[in-house]
Design a protein around this motif. Structure first.
Motif, PDB file in Angstrom:
ATOM      1  N   ILE A  94       0.803  -1.211   0.015  1.00 57.22           N
ATOM      2  CA  ILE A  94       0.051   0.068  -0.040  1.00 57.22           C
ATOM      3  C   ILE A  94       0.970   1.456  -0.066  1.00 57.22           C
ATOM      4  N   GLU A  95       1.818   1.169   0.806  1.00 57.66           N
ATOM      5  CA  GLU A  95       2.882   2.344   0.833  1.00 57.66           C
ATOM      6  C   GLU A  95       3.494   2.583  -0.763  1.00 57.66           C
ATOM      7  N   GLU A  96       3.805   1.540  -1.209  1.00 56.76           N
ATOM      8  CA  GLU A  96       4.259   1.616  -2.656  1.00 56.76           C
ATOM      9  C   GLU A  96       3.077   2.326  -3.789  1.00 56.76           C
ATOM     10  N   GLU A  97       1.949   1.706  -3.590  1.00 58.78           N
ATOM     11  CA  GLU A  97       0.951   2.504  -4.317  1.00 58.78           C
ATOM     12  C   GLU A  97       0.750   3.882  -4.090  1.00 58.78           C
ATOM     13  N   LEU A  98       0.919   4.170  -2.631  1.00 59.43           N
ATOM     14  CA  LEU A  98       0.600   5.530  -2.459  1.00 59.43           C
ATOM     15  C   LEU A  98       1.672   6.632  -3.024  1.00 59.43           C
ATOM     16  N   ARG A  99       3.204   5.784  -3.147  1.00 60.12           N
ATOM     17  CA  ARG A  99       4.223   6.385  -3.565  1.00 60.12           C
ATOM     18  C   ARG A  99       3.966   6.778  -5.179  1.00 60.12           C
ATOM     19  N   GLY A 100       3.358   5.619  -5.680  1.00 62.65           N
ATOM     20  CA  GLY A 100       3.036   6.027  -7.057  1.00 62.65           C
ATOM     21  C   GLY A 100       2.025   7.151  -7.364  1.00 62.65           C
ATOM     22  N   GLN A 101       1.459   7.419  -6.404  1.00 61.40           N
ATOM     23  CA  GLN A 101       0.264   8.514  -6.573  1.00 61.40           C
ATOM     24  C   GLN A 101       0.848   9.731  -6.009  1.00 61.40           C
ATOM     25  N   ARG A 108       2.768  10.294   0.507  1.00 64.73           N
ATOM     26  CA  ARG A 108       3.374   9.748   1.588  1.00 64.73           C
ATOM     27  C   ARG A 108       2.491   8.923   2.474  1.00 64.73           C
ATOM     28  N   LYS A 109       2.993   8.208   3.218  1.00 68.73           N
ATOM     29  CA  LYS A 109       2.280   7.528   4.263  1.00 68.73           C
ATOM     30  C   LYS A 109       1.489   8.301   5.249  1.00 68.73           C
ATOM     31  N   ASP A 110       2.664   9.242   5.733  1.00 69.49           N
ATOM     32  CA  ASP A 110       1.975  10.107   6.781  1.00 69.49           C
ATOM     33  C   ASP A 110       1.050  11.253   6.254  1.00 69.49           C
ATOM     34  N   GLU A 111       0.692  11.224   4.825  1.00 70.30           N
ATOM     35  CA  GLU A 111      -0.005  12.192   4.387  1.00 70.30           C
ATOM     36  C   GLU A 111      -1.606  11.346   4.472  1.00 70.30           C
ATOM     37  N   VAL A 112      -1.574  10.368   4.805  1.00 72.86           N
ATOM     38  CA  VAL A 112      -2.925   9.323   4.504  1.00 72.86           C
ATOM     39  C   VAL A 112      -3.312   9.143   6.080  1.00 72.86           C
ATOM     40  N   SER A 113      -4.577   9.005   6.342  1.00 70.80           N
ATOM     41  CA  SER A 113      -5.260   9.153   7.493  1.00 70.80           C
ATOM     42  C   SER A 113      -5.196   7.429   7.964  1.00 70.80           C
ATOM     43  N   LYS A 114      -4.850   7.211   9.094  1.00 77.01           N
ATOM     44  CA  LYS A 114      -4.737   5.782   9.309  1.00 77.01           C
ATOM     45  C   LYS A 114      -6.137   4.873   8.994  1.00 77.01           C
ATOM     46  N   GLU A 143      -7.896   5.481   6.432  1.00 76.61           N
ATOM     47  CA  GLU A 143      -7.835   5.279   4.961  1.00 76.61           C
ATOM     48  C   GLU A 143      -6.823   4.260   4.599  1.00 76.61           C
ATOM     49  N   PHE A 144      -5.626   4.280   5.240  1.00 78.16           N
ATOM     50  CA  PHE A 144      -4.485   3.269   4.946  1.00 78.16           C
ATOM     51  C   PHE A 144      -4.805   2.038   5.429  1.00 78.16           C
ATOM     52  N   ARG A 145      -5.758   1.887   6.400  1.00 76.45           N
ATOM     53  CA  ARG A 145      -6.107   0.469   6.838  1.00 76.45           C
ATOM     54  C   ARG A 145      -7.220   0.151   5.944  1.00 76.45           C
ATOM     55  N   GLU A 146      -8.036   0.751   5.461  1.00 75.80           N
ATOM     56  CA  GLU A 146      -9.154   0.292   4.531  1.00 75.80           C
ATOM     57  C   GLU A 146      -8.301  -0.201   3.258  1.00 75.80           C
ATOM     58  N   ARG A 147      -7.507   0.538   2.869  1.00 78.77           N
ATOM     59  CA  ARG A 147      -6.799   0.201   1.483  1.00 78.77           C
ATOM     60  C   ARG A 147      -5.934  -1.331   1.812  1.00 78.77           C
ATOM     61  N   CYS A 148      -5.475  -1.289   2.955  1.00 80.60           N
ATOM     62  CA  CYS A 148      -4.920  -2.519   3.343  1.00 80.60           C
ATOM     63  C   CYS A 148      -5.948  -3.749   3.206  1.00 80.60           C
ATOM     64  N   ARG A 149      -7.021  -3.418   3.597  1.00 82.81           N
ATOM     65  CA  ARG A 149      -8.257  -4.514   3.925  1.00 82.81           C
ATOM     66  C   ARG A 149      -8.589  -4.724   2.761  1.00 82.81           C
ATOM     67  N   GLU A 150      -8.624  -3.890   1.661  1.00 81.79           N
ATOM     68  CA  GLU A 150      -9.178  -4.200   0.213  1.00 81.79           C
ATOM     69  C   GLU A 150      -8.209  -4.979  -0.325  1.00 81.79           C
ATOM     70  N   TYR A 151      -6.934  -4.718  -0.046  1.00 76.80           N
ATOM     71  CA  TYR A 151      -5.851  -5.452  -0.964  1.00 76.80           C
ATOM     72  C   TYR A 151      -5.975  -6.924  -0.266  1.00 76.80           C
ATOM     73  N   ALA A 152      -5.946  -7.225   0.804  1.00 74.17           N
ATOM     74  CA  ALA A 152      -6.085  -8.645   1.396  1.00 74.17           C
ATOM     75  C   ALA A 152      -7.411  -9.341   0.973  1.00 74.17           C
ATOM     76  N   ALA A 153      -8.426  -8.684   0.902  1.00 72.37           N
ATOM     77  CA  ALA A 153      -9.635  -9.166   0.277  1.00 72.37           C
ATOM     78  C   ALA A 153      -9.393  -9.754  -1.002  1.00 72.37           C
ATOM     79  N   LYS A 154      -8.910  -8.827  -1.937  1.00 69.84           N
ATOM     80  CA  LYS A 154      -8.725  -9.179  -3.143  1.00 69.84           C
ATOM     81  C   LYS A 154      -7.817 -10.556  -3.238  1.00 69.84           C
TER      82      LYS A 154
END
Length: 970
Positions: free
Chosen positions: A116-123, A126-132, A134-145
């Motif tokens: 997810i950090e890699e995806e964010l860098r591609g956009q 930075r990780k610290d610019e994203v709320s915890k 949102e970050f956790r939700e993106r992790c959850r979606e990635y694992a679900a996939k």
């Protein structure tokens, strides 16, 4: 005209009872398997089997699934593991059990965070610019996939289980259960916060447990450093104690030097240096150096010292040294005491150990043992020196960003340069040695002092669960009560538990279940409150672990003063997550039980899931969550090398399935010794495919030979010919072997004996001998009916014995013969009558086959020399000297057994010119040509051909069969 005269007046092929079956020789598994999977899905196979077993009052068997990590497509290791689990599930079903198997996934942790950090860098974020949140939700979606992708991959392998109710550690209910398990440790007092050096990954910015660390060789700088003595004997004054280290960056954190009272040390005067050097060494004549006597020559050789004189023996007790950087900055102007420690040896180095209590386990322990409590903090979470560290502030030990991520930073070089400036570097070099790396990132780690949360291993626990025992004692007792497959697994995990430190369970990351607790700011102790814990667990169950990070503390604290309590933001070690899976998968669910009968994973899980489950359950329930553990090895390539995408030696299960079918992977898994590392590749898969083809052809022949078989044809055991009795005896033997092998999870002991039975006793013996009777005897003939009766028994057993291993093929075979019958997977092993056991018949057939091998050898010579063609052209005369061997043929047609048209058995040694085999003494064969005419139907050459005027081209047996065939159709 002559050719026409040789042709039979009638084409008898229509009168021959050739095998007839729609079961194809070519399996077409890539197409057929999905069709069977669709039928199973429509049937709801797993739940249907369970319902039948429960209705029958079947005993329960519980296999708890170790969760694979949800971050990629399945690989061959996954395929092996899940297939082995499916062998267990299906075989227990076939043995009459009700089997509970709920597949699960591990979803929290660093690899997903990195992605997810890699995806964010591609956009450009930075990780610290994203709320915890949102970050956790993106992790959850990635694992679900990836759960969805892996689930389909496992199902395509034919794995059955409760897929609709799969578990995942990121499910809200799972996260709530994990936190509830954590609270049990808090409440029982087993949890504490300690500041000690732990394995720290600067790249991942978190602490790591021992189970998350592996070792790899690296090339490191190595330095010999002088610590001037400031308090000691007269001879030692002005001398320097020499230490050796492979981590120069830890020198700023040095607070002591360790020695061992059992090592002899000396003060040495440097009298001369080596000459003709291309550089000026850092030592010089007149220097006084203190080292272990045993290592002195090695140290001096490294420092280019040519000649020394030992001044006196050095006693380290009470000696104080100066930090080597004291002359460059007041920050380092403190006393460096000498401390005795058992960890110091004279195997290498100098006999003294540079001691940085914030960066080494032994350093920390020896520092505490001598009454010191303050642990210096030198390196920050990013692996850089803190600003207060003089001379080196901000320099990185390890690079954590950019192209050099994971490489050693400038710290090592900077420290060496300052030591040279201070005049305290004696020598330096490089050494290749084993160094700890993160199991996941593969980047080097460091020991770093940091406050963390631990579960105590060695403090007695005064509650009903432990009754004064420590967690280590409870876990070791649980190991003794566990059955291991293979047995050596017990010693492996026991050694790990005996020596492991306290369980480090906190991580400084975002994606995981939280250490959901509050700490009293005054006492630094966790707040223990049952109502508080219930509020926390209830909110997490409703909203997921995100609630802990997004809701205000007042939602949890209730009446407690929020100013007094600190909320812990760390997440739990993912091993604690997976170690807790038994709590929410086996407890509080219908039709299962705790503990599980079996845990099954790779042998690396002795330090991973097996151990974390053991410790979690021992800490909360006083025993392991399993009764037995089964382990398998790793999958290697055909040369025994580790698989690697960069080497191009991987085997993709999806490719194998697409090209050959899942059955090939399953059969391979059933034929290997899974307890050891297993090899796989194109050649091995080709061999497996050949073995599969032979099994399939056996089943196909049975189906063809059994076409139209009805119960009225059956022949009673007492009326069976000897050959059929022998095959029934072998079925009885195999029944016991198969049941015992499945019971002990020895799948190789199922597939290999059955494969050998199919190839040897069935194809080469039974089918070969009975082919003539099956094709040419009348349907009412006893011999033909007996053969089909036995074939029916063979088919009934093979299709269920092999069903756990190659279920697609056995399902196809069963439904081909019985298209309206329920699924083959619903069947249980049929009872095999004890009366089938017939050791005497087995002994008899061993004798017959030994004689047959000599006959076959003789005919092969004739065929090779082109003196004879097919075996049916022969009428061998077989001389048998051993009366017992000859008696084995009593009442049998020798020609039928030898697959010849005629045969004669003669007592005696036989003529010298006869054919013999050295391994079968006393048997001699004269390969005589058969006398008579060739039967137009059976092709046997017999004098009787033409005796029946109705069918002058047939033998008497064939004439009677055709007459009956004609009469039936008249």
């Amino acid at each position: 005209m002559a050719d026409d005269a040789d042709k039979p007046a009638r084409d008898y092929r229509e009168t021959v009872f050739l095998p007839d079956t729609p079961f194809p020789m070519r399996a077409g598994l890539p197409v057929k398997e999905p069709e069977i999977l669709a039928r199973w899905a429509k049937l709801d196979l797993y739940n249907t089997i369970r319902a039948e077993r429960q209705a029958a009052g079947a005993p329960l068997f519980v296999l708890h699934d170790g969760p694979p990590y949800a971050n990629g497509a399945i690989h061959i290791g996954h395929a092996l593991q899940k297939t082995l689990k499916d062998f267990v599930v299906r075989s227990r079903f076939a043995m009459g059990f009700d089997v509970d198997y709920v597949p699960g996934w591990d979803c929290h942790g660093l690899p997903i965070e990195w992605k997810i950090e890699e995806e964010l860098r591609g956009q450009g974020r930075r990780k610290d610019e994203v709320s915890k949140a949102e970050f956790r939700e993106r992790c959850r979606e990635y694992a679900a996939k990836w759960i969805d992708v892996q689930r389909e991959g496992f199902k395509r392998l034919g794995v059955v289980g409760d897929w609709e109710n799969r578990y995942a550690t990121m499910d809200y209910s799972s996260e709530a259960a994990i936190v509830a398990e954590f609270h049990k440790f808090v409440t029982s007092g087993q949890l504490y916060r300690g500041s000690k050096p732990v394995m720290w990954s600067p790249v991942e910015r978190t602490a790591l447990a021992d189970a998350e660390v592996e070792y790899a060789d690296v090339n490191s700088p190595t330095i010999w450093v002088k610590f001037p003595v400031v308090e000691g004997s007269e001879a030692a004054r002005g001398a320097s104690i020499v230490i050796w280290t492979t981590t120069p960056w830890t020198i700023p954190a040095n607070r002591a030097i360790s020695y061992n009272n059992d090592i002899a040390y000396g003060v040495y005067l440097v009298e001369a240096m080596e000459e003709g050097l291309e550089f000026e060494p850092w030592a010089k004549a007149g220097d006084k150096l203190i080292v272990a006597d045993k290592l002195a020559d090695d140290v001096f050789k490294t420092a280019k010292i040519a000649k020394t004189r030992r001044i006196e023996t050095f006693d380290p007790q009470g000696v104080t040294a100066e930090h080597p950087l004291a002359g460059l900055d007041s920050y380092y102007q403190f006393a460096v005491p000498l401390l005795d420690g058992d960890h110091v040896t004279d195997d290498a180095g100098t006999g003294f150990v540079h001691t940085a209590p914030g960066h080494g386990a032994d350093d920390y322990l020896v520092w505490l043992a001598h009454g010191h409590r303050e642990i210096p903090e030198t390196v920050d979470p990013d692996g850089a020196y803190y600003d207060h560290v003089a001379l080196f502030a901000g320099l990185k030990v390890l690079e954590t960003e950019g192209k050099k991520v994971g490489k050693f930073g400038p710290a090592n070089g900077a420290v060496q340069e300052k030591l040279i400036e201070a005049g305290r570097l004696l020598a330096r070099g490089r050494v290749e040695h084993s160094y700890p790396h993160s199991w996941r990132s593969k980047a080097p780690v460091i020991y770093r002092n940091t406050p963390q949360w631990f579960i105590r291993m060695d403090e007695p626990i005064e509650d009903k669960v432990h009754d004064g025992k420590t967690l280590r004692e409870t876990a070791l007792n649980a190991i003794e009560a566990t059955t291991f497959y293979p047995a050596g697994g017990k010693n492996r995990i026991r050694a790990m538990v005996e020596s492991r430190p306290d369980w480090l369970i906190s991580r400084q990351r975002a994606w995981g279940a939280p250490l959901a607790m509050f700490v009293d700011k005054e006492t630094n102790q966790p707040l223990v409150d049952a109502d508080l814990n219930k509020r926390i667990v209830d909110l997490i169950a409703a909203e997921g672990a995100d609630a802990w990070f997004t809701r205000p503390v007042s939602d949890f604290l209730g009446e407690h003063d929020p100013e007094r309590f600190e909320k812990v933001e760390d997440i739990l070690d993912v091993w604690f997550d997976s170690g807790s899976t038994h709590a929410f998968t086996l407890e509080n669910r219908a039709h299962t039980r705790w503990p599980a009968d079996l845990y099954l994973e790779g042998s690396d899980q002795h330090r991973g899931w097996f151990q974390s489950s053991l410790l979690e359950s021992s800490g909360t329930r006083g025993r392991a969550p399993y009764d037995a553990i089964l382990t398998h090895g790793f999958t290697m390539d055909e040369n025994g090398e580790k698989m690697s995408k960069s080497k191009g030696n991987t085997v993709d299960p999806e490719v194998v399935i697409r090209e050959s079918g899942a059955e090939i992977i399953r059969l391979w898994a059933s034929m290997i010794d899974y307890s050891d590392d297993s090899r796989i590749g194109k050649t091995i898969l080709a061999t497996t495919t050949d073995a599969y083809r032979k099994l399939r052809n056996t089943v196909r022949y049975l189906l063809g030979a059994l076409a139209g078989f009805e119960a009225s044809e059956r022949v009673a055991l007492e009326d069976m010919p000897p050959l059929e009795r022998f095959i029934l005896h072998r079925l009885h033997e195999l029944d016991g072997q198969v049941r015992a092998a499945y019971d002990g999870y020895l799948f190789q002991d199922v597939s290999r004996p059955i494969t050998e039975f199919c190839q040897v006793e069935l194809s080469q013996l039974f089918f070969d001998i009975r082919r003539d009777a099956l094709y040419c005897d009348q349907p009412s003939a006893l011999r033909r009916r007996a053969a089909r009766t036995v074939m029916d028994a063979v088919f009934e057993r093979l299709t269920v014995w092999l069903s756990p291993l190659i279920p697609f093929t056995m399902e196809e075979a069963w439904t081909t013969r019985f298209p309206d019958a329920p699924s083959n997977c619903l069947r249980v092993f049929p009872e095999t009558p004890a009366a089938w056991a017939n050791p005497a018949e087995a002994e008899r057939w061993a004798k017959i086959q030994s004689v047959t091998s000599v006959v076959t050898g003789a005919l092969e010579v004739e065929r090779r020399e082109k003196r004879m063609g097919a075996a049916l052209e022969a009428a061998p005369v077989v001389h048998i000297a051993d009366p017992e061997l000859l008696a084995a043929f009593k009442g049998l047609d020798a020609a039928e057994l030898f697959r010849t048209s005629q045969a004669t058995l003669v007592a005696g040694e036989g003529p010298a010119s006869a054919f013999r085999l050295a391994e079968t003494p006393g048997v001699a064969v004269e390969p005589i040509k058969a006398d008579g005419k060739k039967c137009a139907r059976s092709w046997r050459i017999l004098p009787e051909v033409g005796s029946d005027p109705r069918y002058p081209e047939l033998s008497l047996r064939d004439a009677e069969a055709v007459a009956a065939w004609d009469a039936e159709r008249a």
